[in-house]
Design an enzyme around this catalytic site. Structure first.
Site, short mmCIF file in Angstrom:
data_model
loop_
_atom_site.label_atom_id
_atom_site.label_comp_id
_atom_site.label_asym_id
_atom_site.label_seq_id
_atom_site.Cartn_x
_atom_site.Cartn_y
_atom_site.Cartn_z
CB THR A 144 39.61 43.53 30.80
OG1 THR A 144 39.22 43.10 31.93
CG2 THR A 144 40.91 44.32 31.11
NE ARG A 192 39.78 37.42 39.86
CZ ARG A 192 39.91 37.91 38.50
NH1 ARG A 192 39.80 39.17 38.59
NH2 ARG A 192 40.10 37.20 37.70
CB VAL A 193 44.55 40.88 43.03
CG1 VAL A 193 45.20 41.60 42.06
CG2 VAL A 193 44.02 41.54 44.21
CG ASP A 204 44.99 39.10 33.67
OD1 ASP A 204 43.91 39.60 34.51
OD2 ASP A 204 45.02 39.41 32.79
CB THR A 236 41.38 41.16 27.76
OG1 THR A 236 40.02 41.08 28.26
CG2 THR A 236 41.50 40.95 26.55
N GLY A 237 40.82 38.48 29.64
CA GLY A 237 40.17 37.08 29.74
C GLY A 237 40.20 36.63 31.30
CG LEU A 238 38.66 32.74 32.46
CD1 LEU A 238 38.65 31.32 32.30
CD2 LEU A 238 37.76 33.44 33.66
N1 ASP Z 1 41.51 39.66 32.85
C1 ASP Z 1 40.51 40.23 33.74
C2 ASP Z 1 40.42 39.68 35.16
O1 ASP Z 1 40.44 38.62 35.31
C3 ASP Z 1 39.07 40.24 33.17
C4 ASP Z 1 38.88 40.48 31.88
O2 ASP Z 1 39.90 40.58 30.73
O3 ASP Z 1 37.81 41.01 31.52
O4 ASP Z 1 40.29 40.53 36.30
#
Ligand code: ASP
Length: 306
Positions: A176, A203-204, A206, A225-227
């Site tokens: 991201t 799916r949405v 963060d 960024t992340g999960l």
């Molecule tokens: N945070 C983003 C999501 O869950 C993914 C990411 O940061 O790569 O959609």
């Protein structure tokens, strides 16, 4: 004091030979933002920096977004102005080149905060955004491989092995992009993503959730960024700005936010970038990598790394 920081996603860059390209990408993007910041607008700076990242296929946003379980692109993006708390976001949008610019239009031209799916696409066309296919051959190939592996495990129905599968391919999951800038008057934050590979249709994450993955107010701004599910449950971007309100600078607040993610959901889950309204920069991750670049008054060159 003006400052801007960008990220190109947290996770593990498994193929280390990609790292120089990733660093070049965040460096170019922060310089695109810096040019706008020098003209005086954090809002334009964040939009331009995120657009540069969206247009670079190495990152999972805009061109090069990862694909959903059913092989589509559903992108999320948000932008927020710290002074006025104006915010705009799109969730699950497709067929556009720069979701961050559509998010800005949602903020400026509608009474709403988030437009999703078909409605977001319809709005983008009304605003003059042309039809564009953000899928790249590389992502399609990765999708074929991942889908095949997923089918071979025979666990598609219950998704039991999806976690394991994702561990084998971490580099395609999280890249991201985001930017946070302070122009001497206001902080602006923006984030854009293709989401997580093989995410369920609809799916949405963060990213478009104001306070989840993106937030700005008069004291600071943050882009996560992340999960995504982790950042949503912790209202992480907003929590990070609360730490600044309580007296921390952007770096201490970033550290505190990521500690929270680690405490509740474990390591290898999140990264964050921040700027506070004194022009301090912060960035932290609990993943192996998070590409970033920043530049502020007094620096001749951006500093970049993973
Ligand atoms: N945070 C983003 C999501 O869950 C993914 C990411 O940061 O790569 O959609």
């Amino acid at each position: 004091m003006v400052a801007i920081i960008v990220h190109g996603g947290a996770g593990t860059i498994k193929k280390e030979d990609r790292i120089p390209r990733v660093i070049e990408g965040v460096r170019d993007a922060v310089l695109a933002g810096w040019r706008e910041l020098k003209r005086g607008s954090a809002l334009d700076a964040v939009e331009e920096a995120v657009k540069a990242l969206e247009d670079n296929p190495i990152f999972n946003a805009g061109t090069g977004s990862v694909l959903t379980l059913d092989g589509k692109v559903e992108m999320d993006a948000a932008i927020m102005r710290g002074k006025t708390l104006e915010a705009g976001a799109v969730a699950g949008i497709w067929g556009v080149r720069n979701p961050i610019s559509v998010a800005r239009k949602v903020m400026e031209k509608t009474d709403h905060v988030i437009l999703s799916g078909e409605g977001a696409v319809k709005f983008a066309r009304l605003m003059g955004f042309e039809e564009y296919d953000p899928r790249t051959d590389e992502r399609l190939k990765q999708w074929e491989e991942l889908k095949k592996k997923l089918l071979e495990t025979g666990e598609v129905k219950h998704w039991k092995k999806l976690g394991e599968l994702i561990k084998g391919y971490p580099e395609v999951l999280r890249s991201t992009v985001g930017a946070v800038a302070f122009d001497g008057d206001e902080v602006v934050a923006g984030t854009s993503t293709g989401g997580i590979f093989l995410k369920m249709f609809g799916r949405v994450g963060d990213t478009p959730i104001i306070g989840g993955g993106t937030y700005a107010n008069e004291v600071a701004g943050a882009s996560c960024t992340g999960l995504g599910e982790v950042a949503i449950k912790l209202a992480l971007a907003k929590s990070a700005t609360d730490f600044v309100r309580l007296g921390m600078n952007a770096q201490a607040a970033s550290d505190a936010a990521i500690s929270l993610a680690t405490k509740y959901f474990g390591a290898d889950t999140m990264g964050i970038i921040m700027v506070d309204s004194r022009g301090n920069i912060g960035f932290t991750k609990n993943t192996k990598h998070m590409s970033y670049a920043f530049i502020k008054d007094g620096m001749n060159e951006p500093q970049a790394g993973v």
